[in-house]
Design an enzyme around this catalytic site. Structure first.
Site, PDB file in Angstrom:
ATOM      1  CE1 TYR A 143      -2.909  -3.130   0.640  1.00  0.00           C
ATOM      2  CE2 TYR A 143      -3.200  -2.450   2.927  1.00  0.00           C
ATOM      3  CZ  TYR A 143      -3.456  -3.331   1.895  1.00  0.00           C
ATOM      4  OH  TYR A 143      -4.260  -4.407   2.132  1.00  0.00           O
ATOM      5  CG  HIS A 150       1.631 -26.267   2.862  1.00  0.00           C
ATOM      6  ND1 HIS A 150       1.434 -27.401   3.617  1.00  0.00           N
ATOM      7  CD2 HIS A 150       0.416 -25.912   2.398  1.00  0.00           C
ATOM      8  CE1 HIS A 150       0.146 -27.722   3.593  1.00  0.00           C
ATOM      9  NE2 HIS A 150      -0.490 -26.835   2.860  1.00  0.00           N
ATOM     10  CG  PHE A 183      -7.767   8.873   3.147  1.00  0.00           C
ATOM     11  CD1 PHE A 183      -7.906   7.751   3.941  1.00  0.00           C
ATOM     12  CD2 PHE A 183      -6.587   9.030   2.431  1.00  0.00           C
ATOM     13  CE1 PHE A 183      -6.911   6.789   4.031  1.00  0.00           C
ATOM     14  CE2 PHE A 183      -5.574   8.080   2.512  1.00  0.00           C
ATOM     15  CZ  PHE A 183      -5.733   6.962   3.317  1.00  0.00           C
TER      16      PHE A 183
END
Length: 270
Positions: free
Chosen positions: A58, A108, A214
């Site tokens: 992000y 895994h 926001f």
């Protein structure tokens, strides 16, 4: 505005606020992403948010970190311990209370390492992101430390009842990203109504919410879901909404990824 309750993560004993603030965003071209994100986090802390969702992907880890430092200096919070930070596997670990693996990860090969991170105190809890019933079961078959949450797309148009029942039956909470559709992002759309009913529905389902706006007024509105309930008629209407997955995640499918097709990625749950 109601206060944000928290819940106890079964396998770690941590307390996590049931409404979190998402920091993934598509800022318009020419704007200052760092400053906008930092100020949004500061505003969120002022409004009472104490749970933040981030990831290196992000680009929000640094502005989140600096916002926390500023919040401490301003006296908005007394210590970092007042906050709960959810992040992804390849993130900076300094702020991680809960770490989730990236979707591309072959689990895994990394789950044992994630368990070591928790044992060493590098994170307090470990969980999953975008895992189907089959993939959760695969993890449980090898896990010495079970996952505490599974962060997935969940909203009235993709209710994930089978996955929720399976996870809750194994002590794993569902954490819903994009509960209002994530309009304005590359992965989102306007197919989910931007409405407090959607958030209240997920809250009543026992799901952890990751909300993202926001805009200061919407940030406040997203918290105003604690002091009322949906009616039986409203719940019945939601139960009968046609279901379809909104986020296909085509970017995580290729010959070079652990999952070659969408069918393989989602185990037919599409």
């Amino acid at each position: 505005m109601g206060s944000i309750p928290d819940c106890v993560l079964r396998w770690s004993g941590q307390r996590m606020p049931v409404v979190g603030f998402g920091t993934a965003s598509e800022i318009v071209e020419g704007s200052d992403f760092f400053t906008v994100t930092k100020q949004a986090v500061l505003q969120a802390i002022k409004l009472g948010y104490r749970h933040f969702d981030t990831a290196s992907l992000y680009g929000s880890e640094q502005p989140l970190g600096e916002a926390i430092v500023e919040a401490l200096s301003l006296g908005l919070i007394k210590s970092r311990n007042e906050l709960f930070i959810t992040s992804k596997l390849w993130c900076t670990q300094a702020y991680g209370d809960l770490v989730l693996p990236a979707l591309k990860t072959s689990l895994h090969s990394v789950w044992a390492a994630m368990e070591d991170c928790q044992r060493l105190g590098l994170t307090k809890s470990i969980g999953l992101s975008n895992f189907t019933c089959k993939k959760v079961a695969d993890v449980l078959s090898i896990a010495k430390i079970p996952p505490v949450v599974n962060q997935v797309e969940l909203n009235p148009l993709w209710q994930q009842k089978k996955l929720k029942d399976f996870c809750h039956g194994n002590g794993i909470l569902l954490q819903a990203y994009s509960p209002l559709g994530a309009v304005g992002t590359k992965w989102g759309s306007n197919r989910v109504m931007e409405c407090e009913v959607c958030l209240r529905w997920a809250y009543e389902e026992g799901v952890i919410l990751i909300v993202k706006s926001f805009n200061a007024e919407r940030m406040k509105q997203n918290l105003e879901i604690m002091d009322w309930s949906l009616s039986e008629d409203e719940l019945k209407m939601i139960q009968h909404i046609p279901q379809s997955r909104g986020i296909q995640a085509e970017a995580f499918v290729s010959e070079n990824c652990p999952f070659k097709t969408l069918e393989e990625l989602w185990d037919g749950e599409i």
